[in-house]
Write a protein that holds these residues in place. Structure first.
Motif: not given
Length: 726
Positions: A397-419
């Motif tokens: 994998g490869r790290a994504m550039k984040m907006p600032f230093v902090g903690a990211a939390g993935l939000l749910a896409d339970p149907a997996h329909v979005y890119g």
């Protein structure tokens, strides 16, 4: 963690039940000693306040209420306490609205909980599209106004077609949720609420025609509290049908051929486009459990279901996602910092699973999400969490550039329909915002309104590695305002947890500015028992190795003093829930280091905890007195049993809600009585109670602000930074 918050006022009935006026107290009411010795594996333990475990006993209840009344009177007399509460409320309101638990469903439907800046409680909202009009679905303050008791939404799960949403709501911080089903179009509830659906183990079949949920059994007056979470059943109910027509489809008494334990709490996972249903079990405490797979068609048809086991507890699977024929699993078996595997369910043999994402050398995979064409992982490094993209075939994998230093939390896409991916992001000085990651670019969605200037300016954030008793380096984050003099005079609060692999994480807390403005210092320690370095760090503060948790805390306290942040006159320690073990054993081991301590819904009596309803679920984390080695570990971590007579303890405040379903209020009561009887310092020991709160989950904003004002005021008073009015 940071969620154990309570109200300022207990019911007015308290002083009447206690039979004493506020002004009558020169000292807290004394608890009678009625020792109940018990021998475990050749060791006899004395238990002078065991009778308090019966909180329904009128005498015990009267003592609790009188203690709460005494604490309330003492706290209200602290100079500046009310102004501090006003400042905390002001800071919190100025930070803007709070949006959490966002779920994006097919058709651009977005569901989330939102607490407007000055509202008491979060509301269930929805919109179509990131910039669509917002619509209110459920406001628990309506129920609160009707009943006079605070209500809160514990969880919610929309149907795949967006026509319905199932949600759990409970009262008074009890977390005893009932399940409701709402028609999104009409705004009307379908049928009566379904009781005893406490856990968020709710899912919809792919056609949105059936909802599944885990329901606890009815407990009779003759049943022990420890029966509460045993023999739960997964039910399947057709939308709109009465509860009586629901079918039991999974559970220890429903599918005995699977060999489930009585404590196995099951849930079902469905996904549109997949012919499979996955049944998962946990004990509600540790995330790992067993996995079984079957065909959705068999489940909907009724009759026998050919469940096939995919994984057991020993396979250490903690998260799963389902897409088509593929089951994705996050596990720490053979991967101390976790990895993600993929298994084709057409041949559901775990040995056939392939690795699709591995943790980077210095990171820990804390979660993952599937997109339409890939996988994104949340990766921890110390208190920060970034995102890492894993294209097909790339396990590094490869790290994504984040907006600032902090903690990211993935939000749910339970149907997996979005890119693209939606994620929340906050930092120690940056308020939470919701971003959209499209390719390599993150864009602020502005779904969460953030007030201009709400960031904490002028705050210094420093990271330390503190040598512990055995040389292990303990990560500690320290926050203070610029210009602070390190002369040992600063009011300093050390916070830790150290259990279940939960780690201290960068988060935005505007109320903390009220402490920092008064020259305060905040220190967050990732002691052993947390997951900051993955599974080995967690296991190094687990059962027999638990002493590392508080020894790490003592090392951090000594470091704060040595670096001039604080002195024993200005240093305090706090811990909530299982963090009560951390804070309690720090204080009972090294009381000379502290001016004060706050135990927030803390685990205080580890020996007797497993006799409570929720305590039995924590045996997997802490152990059981029935095994000699685990009994010895529990005795070591039990604050109550390490309180020594004639010892100069710091000032102590216990914070608890009478409706707490996770840590029974008697744990705080017993420890408070013992500290009051044992301390030789003449410093106060207060038991702050709230009759309309529980473990903190579901407390209103007003309750949280009052609780924080009480804690900060109490600490400043004991550090000599303010006084009590006569």
């Amino acid at each position: 963690m940071t969620q154990w918050l309570f109200a300022r006022r207990i019911v007015a009935l308290a002083s009447l039940c206690a039979g004493v006026a506020l002004t009558a107290f020169a000292a807290p009411p004394v608890a009678p000693v009625r020792d109940t010795p018990q021998t475990y594996h050749g060791v006899t333990l004395h238990d002078p306040y065991r009778y308090m475990e019966n909180v329904r006993d009128p005498e015990v209840k009267a003592w609790l209420l009188s203690q709460g009344t005494f604490a309330r009177a003492a706290l209200d007399r602290i100079a500046g306490r009310d102004k501090l509460e006003q400042r905390i409320a002001q800071l919190s309101a100025a930070s803007g609205d709070t949006v959490r638990d966002l779920i994006r469903m097919p058709g651009e439907r977005i569901f989330y909980l939102k607490r407007p800046a000055r509202a008491k409680q979060a509301r269930l909202m929805m919109r179509v599209g990131l910039h669509g009009a917002e619509r209110l679905l459920v406001n628990p303050e309506v129920q609160a106004a009707q009943t006079g008791v605070p209500h809160s939404i514990n969880y919610f799960v929309p149907s795949w077609d967006g026509q319905h949403v199932a949600f759990g709501m409970s009262a008074g911080g009890s977390e005893d949720a009932s399940l409701y089903v709402l028609n999104v179009t009409t705004g009307k509830l379908l049928g009566a609420p379904i009781a005893r659906v406490r856990e968020p183990n709710v899912s919809w079949t792919p056609d949105s025609q059936f909802v599944s949920y885990n329901q606890l059994k009815v407990i009779g007056p003759e049943d022990a509290e420890t029966e509460t979470y045993l023999d739960s059943r997964v039910m399947l109910l057709k939308v709109g049908a009465p509860e009586a027509s629901a079918r039991a489809v999974f559970g220890p008494t429903v599918t005995p051929q699977l060999g489930l334990a009585r404590l196995d709490v099951g849930s079902l996972l469905f996904t549109p486009g997949s012919p499979w249903v996955v049944a998962r079990t946990t004990d509600t405490t540790l995330p790992e459990g067993s996995l079984f797979v079957a065909k959705v068609s068999e489940l909907e048809r009724g009759g026998a279901v050919a469940w096939r086991q995919v994984a057991s507890f020993e396979d250490r699977v903690v998260d799963i996602e389902l897409r088509g024929d593929d089951l994705y699993m996050r596990t720490f078996k053979g991967a101390p910092r976790y990895k993600v595997m993929k298994l084709d369910l057409r041949t559901p043999v775990l040995a056939n699973a392939v690795d699709v994402a591995q943790a980077p050398q210095d990171g820990v995979i804390e979660g993952f999400a599937l997109t339409r064409d890939g996988l994104i992982a949340a990766v921890r490094e110390s208190t920060a969490i970034g995102l890492r993209r894993y294209p097909a075939g790339d396990r590094e994998g490869r790290a994504m550039k984040m907006p600032f230093v902090g903690a990211a939390g993935l939000l749910a896409d339970p149907a997996h329909v979005y890119g693209d991916v939606l994620y929340s992001m906050s930092g120690w000085t940056q308020p939470e915002r919701i971003f959209q990651l499209n390719g390599e670019v993150s864009v602020d969605t502005r779904l969460q309104r953030v007030s201009t200037g709400s960031a904490l300016t002028g705050v210094v954030v420093e990271e330390y590695k503190v040598p512990s008793h055995d040389g292990a380096l303990v990560p500690m984050t320290v926050l203070y305002r610029k210009g602070l003099k390190r002369d040992g005079s600063n009011p300093t609060l050390l916070d830790g947890y150290g259990a279940y692999g939960f780690s201290e994480t960068a988060h935005f807390d505007p109320a903390s500015m009220a402490w920092l403005e008064r020259g305060g210092v905040l220190a967050f320690a990732n002691v052993r028992g947390s997951g900051v370095y993955g599974e080995p760090w967690r296991a190094a503060g687990f059962k027999s190795t638990k002493p590392n948790t508080w020894k790490d805390g003592i090392a951090c306290a000594q470091y704060l003093i040595a670096q001039g942040f604080a002195s024993p006159r200005t240093l305090a320690v706090t811990g909530g829930s299982a963090g009560g073990i951390f804070a309690g054993r720090v204080v009972t081991t090294a009381p000379q280091l502290f001016a004060a301590a706050v135990f927030n819904v803390g685990t205080m009596d580890s020996i007797r905890s497993e006799e409570s309803a929720n305590g039995i679920t924590n045996i997997s984390e802490f152990g059981t007195v029935k095994k000699p080695d685990e009994f010895r570990a529990l005795l070591e971590m039990s604050t109550y049993h390490h309180i020594q007579d004639a010892t100069a303890y710091p000032a102590v405040m216990f914070v608890h809600g009478l409706n707490d379903p996770r840590v029974e209020v008697w744990e705080s009561a017993k420890a408070a009585a013992r500290f009051q009887a044992a301390t030789a310092s003449a410093k106060p020991v207060l038991l702050r109670l709230d009759a309309q709160a529980g473990h903190g989950i579901g407390s209103t904003a007003t309750q949280r602000h009052a609780m924080r004002a009480d804690i900060y005021s109490f600490l400043l008073w004991q550090m000599g930074k303010t006084q009590q009015a006569p």
